[in-house]
Design an enzyme around this catalytic site. Structure first.
Site, PDB file in Angstrom:
ATOM      1  N   GLN A  35       0.872  -1.260  -0.184  1.00 15.51           N
ATOM      2  CA  GLN A  35       0.021  -0.054   0.035  1.00 15.51           C
ATOM      3  C   GLN A  35       0.728   1.263  -0.092  1.00 15.51           C
ATOM      4  O   GLN A  35       0.515   2.428  -0.235  1.00 15.51           O
ATOM      5  CB  GLN A  35      -0.912   0.014   1.143  1.00 15.51           C
ATOM      6  CG  GLN A  35      -1.935  -1.092   1.172  1.00 15.51           C
ATOM      7  CD  GLN A  35      -2.970  -1.125   2.258  1.00 15.51           C
ATOM      8  OE1 GLN A  35      -3.182  -1.985   2.920  1.00 15.51           O
ATOM      9  NE2 GLN A  35      -3.826   0.151   2.484  1.00 15.51           N
ATOM     10  N   ARG A  51      -9.323  -0.245   7.256  1.00 17.07           N
ATOM     11  CA  ARG A  51     -10.335   0.845   6.530  1.00 17.07           C
ATOM     12  C   ARG A  51     -10.583   1.825   7.478  1.00 17.07           C
ATOM     13  O   ARG A  51     -12.054   2.174   7.795  1.00 17.07           O
ATOM     14  CB  ARG A  51     -11.538  -0.167   6.150  1.00 17.07           C
ATOM     15  CG  ARG A  51     -12.164   0.736   5.071  1.00 17.07           C
ATOM     16  CD  ARG A  51     -13.218   0.031   4.424  1.00 17.07           C
ATOM     17  NE  ARG A  51     -13.724   0.743   3.124  1.00 17.07           N
ATOM     18  CZ  ARG A  51     -14.216   0.244   1.943  1.00 17.07           C
ATOM     19  NH1 ARG A  51     -14.332  -1.095   1.882  1.00 17.07           N
ATOM     20  NH2 ARG A  51     -14.816   1.174   1.271  1.00 17.07           N
ATOM     21  N   CYS A  52      -9.809   2.367   8.036  1.00 17.03           N
ATOM     22  CA  CYS A  52      -9.996   3.657   8.762  1.00 17.03           C
ATOM     23  C   CYS A  52      -8.510   4.478   8.745  1.00 17.03           C
ATOM     24  O   CYS A  52      -7.519   3.885   8.628  1.00 17.03           O
ATOM     25  CB  CYS A  52     -10.588   3.354  10.255  1.00 17.03           C
ATOM     26  SG  CYS A  52      -9.051   2.539  11.169  1.00 17.03           S
ATOM     27  N   GLU A 105     -13.018   5.363   4.084  1.00 15.37           N
ATOM     28  CA  GLU A 105     -13.055   4.695   5.325  1.00 15.37           C
ATOM     29  C   GLU A 105     -14.186   5.246   6.405  1.00 15.37           C
ATOM     30  O   GLU A 105     -14.414   4.449   7.278  1.00 15.37           O
ATOM     31  CB  GLU A 105     -11.749   4.919   6.316  1.00 15.37           C
ATOM     32  CG  GLU A 105     -10.718   4.227   5.376  1.00 15.37           C
ATOM     33  CD  GLU A 105      -9.167   4.720   5.498  1.00 15.37           C
ATOM     34  OE1 GLU A 105      -8.956   5.873   6.071  1.00 15.37           O
ATOM     35  OE2 GLU A 105      -8.241   3.924   5.321  1.00 15.37           O
TER      36      GLU A 105
END
Lengths: 164, 277, 805
Positions: free
Chosen positions: C236, C383-384, C759
């Site tokens: 990522q 996902r945050c 997110e």
């Protein structure tokens, strides 16, 4: 371990090769035939990313030995593209309705949806959700996948009607 | 997750298959759809030198609907159980339960024979077959024999089948007219094994109840069945709760499982009764 | 039809720029199975690596015997810590300032820890050989509970013996990592002491895992002739990986090329640096052949990262009318065997200090204690943004708990405590400056959209029916108003391993008026190739369809910190707009030259510069592009390209109002989401179709987390949920349809006003689902119950409240 002679029809083409009987179909497709559309997600037959169509059945190719399907007719997502290279109906509708994000589950989703619509050309939303329950997606929340499949059914039916 | 190596066999008849099993003994195992066995092989929790694939044996295929008996070949898939109209008319309970087994892909290849013969307490078909009072036909070196589903299961993964035998067919008496049937299954999500599942037949003064994944074998209870036949639902549930022996796992603690076992059973009874004439 | 006859609106529409639900350019490949994911890469002579992993959560590694494994034909090497030690690579630095074993160095600290690395000709041989590596273990006492770990005599990290200072200050115990404090402790305790009402509760956010459908993997390829290492992988943050590989391997950074190909979902899992990458690089250097490593699903769930695992003790003070006066939180953070949490360096508990949420809370205090246990390392932001889900869940639970204490409606309690629109920019008690917001508008819109009053009336009737024995189903209404903090971040306070968290974009306009743009980020499904082209299209007036986007190749893309924490749009999106504006500025000079007027006498008009007051005299961007390459313009260099490295002045603060309506069967614990409404305010909206898709996906991940998904350990430290049979990922069957909605409050400091959205749905979704469960049981006396709310735990709530007779 001795290897066996494997013969398959894959996306309409005759292919053959040598493989250990324990070779999983997903590895034979991906490593030997370089057909990398079907993916490996969970390896325990829960996610459906490896789904291919074998003799008219949706099958998880990570839980199938190539030995078991010797002689079979296999279709992968690559085989669902139109002959002229344009996107097939399901492929186009997944794009149109944003039915994919990272794309990793998509080949299995589309291949499974293909068989679902062959068996049930007029599915309800519930039919689609039930019929797709062997395929996991981590990105879309399924809502647009369901939409894309319903739209594909409509379009395929319209095409069929126009042809008649 | 890569399985260990093996020799692959695809015999064309039962005798050849049994011959291979005899030749290799413990080293050989039969494979039907493979969706229970192959994950275990990939986890290297099952290893064998010889894998005997039953798919080419015609005698193991086909659904026969008789007036009194339904006969299922061991290699009949869950998908075939679901899509066979005659079967849905003769014994609707089978279709209702098969729809709750795993997912569409698995049902295309998963077989009824594999499901009942494996002895996995999580499988749906064993309890169902006990409810229906099915008989399993086994073929081995000494010929054929029949074992009642209600007497087939000894412990988790241990059954009355000998290593050199193959489960070939399942015979199921067609329930009489007026018998209501229902299968209720609680699961964590679609495709999962049961947290608790109940198969119920009731009507014409008779009843049969069996439950799934609440002990190391499926549980058919004669006293629970008799109580229900007498119209005593509470007695039926109480008898069944005596018969089951769930263990705690990711699906929940024992007291929860016992509670939902009773809930599933009551719901199945209610639905089966509503379908009885 | 030509340029002259089209209205400006029509011309703008043809660009498919910002605001357009442009179809994704990525999908033509993906729908045909023509993606190129890491496991699709096949290089000549490529070998395959596989790990031998510890079956124990805590044990000494007495010996490793490779002989039987090496005897298998096709096995090339078996690496252990002993082999890596001479290279100094048996340990590696973590993102959190700790260090982590690459291969077991004398002991193992979690089940699934890497012990040896087998290299073989293919994955089948590698797996066979891994089975034959004999490891002799001596089991040690296992600590899976962080509170126990802080009291235990058992020393997990013997390598840190005697070190009373860690990367983030003093260590209080041999299993303690750090204490991180924010806000004013004394003032907060004083407020708590004087308050009319104080609600107190322990809020646990359980351990889970991002579990993208594609696991982590890489292909390392060392070219011994050129001395250049190419590393393909599921990264990522490819540039950061390049720098990390250079720092730990000693290879010069220009001799390392990192390529992130297509990534099959990340969700934070693919931020970290894992043992598989290091071992593959070493194996390729040693063998001179490319080496592929792809973890299987069990390895993924057991060893590469985890998320959450925060025990948050909270106290919230209010007046009797419900005005919140103070918030206190002490968090015990279970970080596993090594502190490998992926957070900006100065934030060992991420942005947990956003835990005052959407509320105007004048006084607050937060302390976080990090603890070692015998669990997997690698706390990632699933996902945050960093620890923002934990913060949002905490405050949204505490609000509900306070509402119970005050006997107030939780929607009203939120409303009277929201930060007001005229308070922005808002300085929070825990140190953040919220950029913009209009919470009351969003909240009222949400309540109206779901018919909140009607739902409460229906719920009241349901309770009556339940008490009368007419139904066994309860109705829960789960409310959430969340505020995120994303877009890390300003270089002055945000860095990872010393690398400032700016991001970048380089745009080159081709002579014929098409373009290529390259960014320091990497899409994992977010659709960057589609949306970033839209930003450029709107900024410079070339059609998005004529703009190619490239990311992920460190040899071609400008340096950036990658994609996680919803930072792509806030940071790289800003860089994209800024680079485009540099191009437009030069284009203005070219246009003026071509039109023979002064630079200031032309003005921008969608896709062209026109002479002010004479719109019929113009040069389109396409014409300008060609001129940039064929005209000798005095004072201007030829060509038309620009690069921007954007250091954001502040974070962005997306917010939203989510409402979940859930039916709950008290007898079985089964649930059914009847309705889910998600209103998001992510500032300026670039592609509404993609925003909606992000919300659908994020809420579904939230559904999974709240309702069943967990990484659970038994007391021996065995992972109980290591396959997708037990690790809950919902299918299409369990997943409801969602209603999405929005308000638009642009970020005042972002060039296009965008805040990021990927997110938000996870951050807001988890408390919405959890609050629905709690709300259903509130009338029967439930105050707090820990997630995940799977069937048996919901049943247990009902059972504990005496609802089973």
């Amino acid at each position: 371990m001795s290897k066996m002679h494997v013969k398959l029809t894959v996306n309409g083409k005759q292919v053959e090769g040598l493989a250990e009987p324990r070779t999983l179909l997903i590895h034979f497709l991906r490593e030997d035939l370089k057909i990398t559309g079907p993916h490996i997600g969970c390896e325990t037959s829960h996610c459906g990313a490896c789904t291919v169509d074998i003799d008219g059945k949706s099958v998880k190719s990570c839980t199938t030995f190539v030995a078991q399907v010797n002689g079979a007719d296999v279709t992968t997502v690559e085989g669902l593209t139109n002959d002229d290279g344009s996107l097939g109906v399901l492929q186009e509708m997944f794009r149109e309705h944003h039915g994919l994000q990272c794309g990793f589950c998509t080949p299995g989703m589309i291949t499974r949806a293909h068989r679902l619509l062959q068996e049930n050309p007029n599915p309800t939303e519930e039919d689609i959700r039930f019929g797709m329950s062997g395929n996991l997606c981590r990105c879309t929340g399924y809502q647009n996948i369901v939409k894309a499949i319903a739209a594909s059914a409509d379009m395929l039916n319209a095409q069929k009607e126009a042809a008649e | 997750m890569i399985p260990a190596g093996f020799e692959y066999h695809r015999p064309g008849d039962i005798a050849s298959a049994i011959g291979i099993l005899q030749e290799h003994g413990d080293e050989a195992r039969v494979i039907a759809g493979g969706h229970s066995l192959i994950p275990m092989m990939k986890l290297r929790m099952a290893e064998m030198g010889h894998l005997v694939d039953l798919q080419a044996i015609e005698e193991l295929k086909g659904i026969e609907i008789g007036a009194d008996t339904v006969s299922l070949g061991a290699m009949v898939t869950q998908h075939e159980l679901i899509t066979h109209d005659g079967l849905a008319t003769a014994i609707p309970l089978i279709r209702e339960a098969a729809l709750q087994v795993a997912d569409p892909q698995v049902r295309y290849v998963g077989t009824v024979g594999g499901n009942v013969a494996n002895g996995d307490p999580g499988n749906d078909m064993p309890g169902l077959m006990q409810c229906l009072n099915a008989t399993f036909e086994l073929s081995g070196p000494d010929g054929r024999r029949s074992v009642a589903a209600r007497e087939f299961y000894e412990a988790a993964y241990f059954t009355a089948r000998d290593d050199e035998e193959i489960l070939t067919r399942i015979s199921i008496p067609v329930p009489g007219a007026g018998v209501g049937q229902a299968y209720e299954k609680q699961k964590r999500k679609i495709g999962d094994y049961a947290t608790a599942a109940a198969a119920v037949m009731v009507g014409n003064g008779q009843a049969s109840v069996a439950m799934t994944n609440l002990a190391d074998t499926p549980v058919w209870s004669e006293s629970a069945s008799n109580a229900l036949a007498d119209g005593d639902v509470s007695g039926c549930v109480a008898a069944m709760l005596d018969a089951i022996d769930p263990v705690a796992d990711n699906r929940g603690p024992v007291e929860f499982k016992k509670h939902v076992a009773a809930v599933m059973l009551r719901r199945a009874i209610e639905r089966a009764q509503s379908r009885a004439d | 039809m030509n340029d002259q006859t089209l209205t400006p609106e029509e011309r703008a529409a043809n660009l498919k720029g910002m605001g357009s639900s442009r179809k994704r350019v990525e999908d033509v490949r993906f729908t045909q199975g023509k993606g190129n994911y890491v496991d699709d890469i096949k290089l000549d002579g490529m070998l395959f690596g596989a790990f031998v992993r510890s079956p124990y959560a805590h044990a000494r590694v007495v010996s490793v015997n490779k002989e039987a494994a090496l005897a298998i034909p096709g096995v090339v090497a078996v690496l252990t810590a002993e082999d890596l030690a001479p290279l100094g690579l048996h340990w590696m630095p973590t993102l959190a300032g700790d260090k982590q074993m690459v291969l077991a160095d004398g002991k193992v600290l979690f089940q699934g820890q890497e012990v040896a690395y087998v290299v073989a000709e293919n994955r089948y041989i590698a797996a066979d050989a891994a089975e034959l590596v004999e490891v002799d273990y001596e089991e040690l006492p296992v600590l899976t509970d962080p509170f126990e770990a802080l009291k235990s005599d058992v020393v997990l990290r013997e390598d840190l013996a005697g070190q009373t200072d860690g990367a983030h200050g003093p260590r209080k115990h041999h299993n303690h990592i750090f204490t991180w404090e924010q806000g004013d402790k004394d003032a907060t305790e004083a407020v708590l002491g004087e308050a009319d009402v104080v609600a107190e509760e322990m809020v646990y956010y359980h351990r889970t895992h991002p579990c993208p459908l594609e696991t982590c993997g890489c292909v390392a390829s060392m070219d011994k002739v050129t001395g250049k290492l190419t590393l393909y992988g599921t990264f990522q943050a490819p540039h950061a990986i390049r720098t990390v590989v250079s720092l730990i391997s000693g290879l010069a950074e220009h001799n390392i090329r990192v390529i992130s190909p297509d990534i099959g979902g990340g969700f934070g899992n693919k931020v970290g640096a894992y043992a598989g990458y290091v071992c593959s690089v070493v194996a390729s250097i040693v063998t001179g052949q490319p080496v592929k490593w792809v973890e299987n699903r069990m390895e993924n769930l057991m060893s590469t990262a985890f998320a959450r695992d925060y025990w948050m003790q909270g106290k919230i003070a209010a007046t009797k009318d419900g005005k919140i006066t103070g918030l206190w939180c002490h968090t015990t953070a279970d970080h596993g065997g090594f502190d490998a949490c992926a957070d900006p360096t100065k934030f060992p508990a991420g942005f947990m200090n956003i835990c005052t949420g959407s509320y105007d809370i004048p006084t607050a205090y937060l302390a976080v204690d990090g603890v070692y246990t015998n669990k997997a390392p690698g706390g990632v932001a699933y996902r945050c943004s960093f620890r923002v889900t934990e913060a949002a869940y905490f405050i949204e639970r505490m609000i509900e708990v306070l509402a119970i204490k005050l006997n107030m409606d939780a929607a009203e309690l939120r409303r009277i405590n929201f930060i007001k629109a005229d308070q922005f920019p808002y300085q929070s008690a825990l140190g953040w400056e919220y950029d913009s917001g209009d919470y009351h508008t969003a909240w009222d819109k949400a309540l109206k959209a779901v018919g909140y009053e009607g739902l409460r009336a229906e719920q009241a009737q349901r309770i009556e029916d339940f008490r009368a024995g007419k139904t066994r189903k309860l109705l829960g209404i789960g409310l959430t108003h969340f505020t995120e903090i994303v877009g890390a971040g300003p270089v002055k306070n945000c860095d990872i391993l010393g690398l400032g968290m700016f991001d970048s974009c380089e745009i080159r306009i081709h002579p014929t008026g098409s373009a290529i743009a390259r960014l320091g980020t990497i899409s994992q499904g977010q659709g960057h190739a589609t949306t970033f082209a839209q930003i450029i299209a709107s900024e410079i007036g070339l059609p998005a369809d004529d703009i190619t986007l490239e990311e992920g190749d460190t040899d071609t893309a400008p340096y950036g910190l990658g994609t996680y924490g919803s930072r792509s749009t806030p940071v790289a999106g800003a860089a994209t707009a800024m680079a485009a504006r540099k191009i437009r500025a030069k284009a203005q000079m070219i246009a003026a030259y071509l039109l023979e007027v002064h630079d200031n006498d032309v003005e921008w008009d969608v896709d062209r510069f026109a002479v002010k007051g004479a719109p019929e005299r113009f040069k389109t961007m396409k014409e300008i592009a060609f001129a940039a390459y064929n005209q000798a313009i005095p004072g201007l260099e030829p060509g038309l390209e620009a690069v921007s490295y954007y250091d954001p002045p502040n974070m962005t603060y997306p917010f939203g109002a989510y409402i979940c309506v859930m039916e709950i069967d008290v007898d079985t614990g089964e649930w059914d989401v009847r309705q889910f409404y998600a209103l998001d305010d992510c500032g300026t909206r670039i592609n509404p179709m993609i925003i909606e898709g992000q919300v659908h996906g994020g809420v579904t991940e939230a559904l999974a987390i709240a309702m069943g998904q967990e990484i659970a350990y038994d007391e021996m430290g065995n992972v109980k949920t290591a396959t997708l049979m037990d690790f809950f990922l919902p299918t299409a069957w369990e997943t409801p349809n969602y209603t999405t909605d929005h308000t638009v409050t642009p970020s005042p400091h972002h060039p296009i006003g965008a805040k990021g959205v990927g997110e938000s749905p996870n951050v807001g979704g988890v408390p919405a689902f959890s609050n629905a469960v709690h709300d259903a049981f509130r009338p029967f006396g439930l105050v707090q119950s820990h997630m995940p709310h799977d069937h048996w735990r919901i049943w247990k709530i009902a059972n504990g409240l005496g609802m089973h007779g």
